[in-house]
Each structure stands twice: as C-alpha cells, then as structure tokens.
Design a protein around this motif. Structure first.
Motif, PDB file in Angstrom:
ATOM      1  N   VAL A 102       0.850  -1.182   0.000  1.00 23.96           N
ATOM      2  CA  VAL A 102       0.000   0.000   0.000  1.00 23.96           C
ATOM      3  C   VAL A 102       0.889   1.237   0.000  1.00 23.96           C
ATOM      4  O   VAL A 102       1.901   1.287   0.709  1.00 23.96           O
ATOM      5  N   ASP A 103       0.516   2.230  -0.808  1.00 24.41           N
ATOM      6  CA  ASP A 103       1.259   3.485  -0.796  1.00 24.41           C
ATOM      7  C   ASP A 103       0.909   4.260   0.465  1.00 24.41           C
ATOM      8  O   ASP A 103      -0.256   4.491   0.755  1.00 24.41           O
ATOM      9  N   SER A 104       1.934   4.619   1.209  1.00 20.14           N
ATOM     10  CA  SER A 104       1.731   5.405   2.430  1.00 20.14           C
ATOM     11  C   SER A 104       2.582   6.665   2.329  1.00 20.14           C
ATOM     12  O   SER A 104       3.282   6.874   1.348  1.00 20.14           O
ATOM     13  N   SER A 105       2.527   7.485   3.350  1.00 21.26           N
ATOM     14  CA  SER A 105       3.329   8.711   3.355  1.00 21.26           C
ATOM     15  C   SER A 105       4.826   8.400   3.372  1.00 21.26           C
ATOM     16  O   SER A 105       5.646   9.225   2.998  1.00 21.26           O
ATOM     17  N   LEU A 106       5.188   7.169   3.786  1.00 17.38           N
ATOM     18  CA  LEU A 106       6.587   6.743   3.826  1.00 17.38           C
ATOM     19  C   LEU A 106       6.996   5.972   2.572  1.00 17.38           C
ATOM     20  O   LEU A 106       8.078   5.403   2.518  1.00 17.38           O
ATOM     21  N   GLY A 107       6.105   5.912   1.563  1.00 25.85           N
ATOM     22  CA  GLY A 107       6.362   5.130   0.359  1.00 25.85           C
ATOM     23  C   GLY A 107       5.606   3.818   0.406  1.00 25.85           C
ATOM     24  O   GLY A 107       4.789   3.590   1.297  1.00 25.85           O
ATOM     25  N   PRO A 108       5.882   2.914  -0.526  1.00 24.00           N
ATOM     26  CA  PRO A 108       5.162   1.628  -0.524  1.00 24.00           C
ATOM     27  C   PRO A 108       5.548   0.786   0.691  1.00 24.00           C
ATOM     28  O   PRO A 108       6.723   0.621   1.002  1.00 24.00           O
ATOM     29  N   LYS A 109       4.532   0.280   1.372  1.00 20.20           N
ATOM     30  CA  LYS A 109       4.736  -0.517   2.585  1.00 20.20           C
ATOM     31  C   LYS A 109       3.811  -1.723   2.573  1.00 20.20           C
ATOM     32  O   LYS A 109       2.719  -1.682   2.033  1.00 20.20           O
ATOM     33  N   ALA A 110       4.263  -2.802   3.185  1.00 18.09           N
ATOM     34  CA  ALA A 110       3.438  -3.995   3.328  1.00 18.09           C
ATOM     35  C   ALA A 110       2.433  -3.764   4.460  1.00 18.09           C
ATOM     36  O   ALA A 110       2.770  -3.210   5.506  1.00 18.09           O
ATOM     37  N   GLN A 111       1.209  -4.188   4.216  1.00 15.17           N
ATOM     38  CA  GLN A 111       0.177  -4.138   5.240  1.00 15.17           C
ATOM     39  C   GLN A 111      -0.644  -5.409   5.163  1.00 15.17           C
ATOM     40  O   GLN A 111      -0.725  -6.046   4.112  1.00 15.17           O
ATOM     41  N   LYS A 112      -1.267  -5.781   6.282  1.00 16.26           N
ATOM     42  CA  LYS A 112      -2.065  -6.991   6.353  1.00 16.26           C
ATOM     43  C   LYS A 112      -2.993  -6.908   7.552  1.00 16.26           C
ATOM     44  O   LYS A 112      -2.921  -5.970   8.338  1.00 16.26           O
ATOM     45  N   CYS A 113      -3.822  -7.909   7.694  1.00 20.85           N
ATOM     46  CA  CYS A 113      -4.692  -8.010   8.864  1.00 20.85           C
ATOM     47  C   CYS A 113      -3.830  -8.133  10.116  1.00 20.85           C
ATOM     48  O   CYS A 113      -2.926  -8.958  10.169  1.00 20.85           O
ATOM     49  N   GLU A 114      -4.132  -7.320  11.080  1.00 23.25           N
ATOM     50  CA  GLU A 114      -3.458  -7.423  12.377  1.00 23.25           C
ATOM     51  C   GLU A 114      -4.460  -7.820  13.446  1.00 23.25           C
ATOM     52  O   GLU A 114      -4.284  -7.541  14.617  1.00 23.25           O
ATOM     53  N   LEU A 115      -5.518  -8.486  13.010  1.00 22.04           N
ATOM     54  CA  LEU A 115      -6.580  -9.024  13.854  1.00 22.04           C
ATOM     55  C   LEU A 115      -7.139  -7.973  14.807  1.00 22.04           C
ATOM     56  O   LEU A 115      -7.458  -8.265  15.951  1.00 22.04           O
ATOM     57  N   CYS A 116      -7.222  -6.738  14.311  1.00 25.94           N
ATOM     58  CA  CYS A 116      -7.758  -5.625  15.115  1.00 25.94           C
ATOM     59  C   CYS A 116      -7.139  -5.624  16.516  1.00 25.94           C
ATOM     60  O   CYS A 116      -7.850  -5.605  17.523  1.00 25.94           O
ATOM     61  N   HIS A 117      -5.818  -5.653  16.578  1.00 23.63           N
ATOM     62  CA  HIS A 117      -5.125  -5.793  17.865  1.00 23.63           C
ATOM     63  C   HIS A 117      -5.484  -4.702  18.865  1.00 23.63           C
ATOM     64  O   HIS A 117      -5.511  -4.956  20.066  1.00 23.63           O
TER      65      HIS A 117
END
Length: 184
Positions: A102-117
């Motif tokens: 996902v494009d973020s303010s820090l550049g492309p970053k990996a994101q995924k489900c974090e089980l709504c921690h």
C-alpha cells in the motif's frame, strides 16, 4: 507464547454476505481503503472468508530482509511499517495472499490483517467477527474455541493451501453435504 489467537471459520454457515469484508474496510479506513479480508468461493459449494492466519511458522517473517515482521506473545504477526522497504518478498511468500503493498506517506509498505489488535487489547472482538451475522467467523484463543467433535475440526479445506507448511492459526469446520430435493 501465552496463547495463540486465531480464527474459527464455519464454512457451513458462510453465506458470502461480505459483512466481514465491509467491517474490515471500515475498521482500517485510516490505514488504507483496501480490505485485509476477502470472501472466495471454494472449489466446492462453500465460501471461504480469508485474511492473515497469524501462522505459527510465518513465511513472511522468514523472507523479510528488513525483519519488519514481529510475532506478539499472543501469536499475532505484526508489521513494523517503519522497517518495511516495500520489496514485496512477503507478498510473494504468503500462501494465503494476505499481504498487500500500500502506498503510504513513507512510500510503498506492506500491510495486512493485524486481527484488530487495538480492539483485542481493549477486550473487544475483531471487527470482522463482530460483523458476521451467521457466526461463521469467530476469533479467540484457538485452544479455547468451542469444543466440537474431532471429526469436524479441519486445518485444510479445498481451496486452501496445505497447512503443514506455515501452521496457520485457523480452525475450520467443513460444510455439511447439502440435501437436494427434487420434485417429480
């Protein structure tokens, strides 16, 4: 590890309403406009609601050159976005296709489900499980999930990757064979 948080998915109850997907999008709207959960038709007559399975042996964690993945004491696999360089090795290594770039303010970053921690830490259920109207999707300590006869518990269903590779924290209940009624 104190406990292993995971999912219980009852394929016989899922009606593919996508309430879990909508709840995921709504809960994570500040991080991304994408959903970390998806509902796929399987190779037979049931649906699978899938996201990150917070594996005991996460392949994403093994291949990450920046060591951006961490495993919490409760078994949740998390990404430290500041360490991620967006190389996509984790995306290609995950057998469940649970990681997105996902494009973020820090550049492309990996994101995924974090089980709504954040919700779990406050004693609430993950948004996807709370939204499931048929109770097909539940979450909690996988050693404390509802006790059912052993013959119903599965670690694999048609349409899922072999569980002996990453040991996902998901338990599945196979769909019952549907009765067909014909008029003569």
């Amino acid at each position: 590890m104190i406990k292993q948080i995971g999912f219980l998915f009852r394929a016989d109850r899922c009606v593919s309403c996508h309430a879990c997907v909508a709840a995921c999008i709504n809960e994570n709207r500040e991080r991304t406009a994408k959903s970390f959960r998806r509902v796929d038709p399987s190779q037979t007559t049931h649906y699978l609601s899938l996201s990150c399975n917070h594996c005991d042996n996460p392949e994403c964690m093994r291949v990450c050159p920046e060591q951006a993945f961490i495993k919490r004491r409760d078994g949740l696999v998390m990404i430290e976005e500041a360490r991620c360089n967006g190389c996509e090795k984790c995306v290609h290594s995950c057998p469940y296709q649970a990681i997105q770039i996902v494009d973020s303010s820090l550049g492309p970053k990996a994101q995924k489900c974090e089980l709504c921690h954040e919700r779990l830490d406050r004693g609430k259920l993950p948004a996807c499980t709370e939204a499931c109207t048929t109770s097909a999707l539940m979450a909690g300590d996988i050693d404390m999930l509802p006790v059912l006869p052993d013959k119903q518990w599965k670690k694999d269903l048609p349409g899922l990757f072999d569980s002996s590779f990453t040991y996902p924290s998901i338990r599945l209940i196979a769909p019952r064979k549907k009765k067909r009624y014909f008029l003569s």
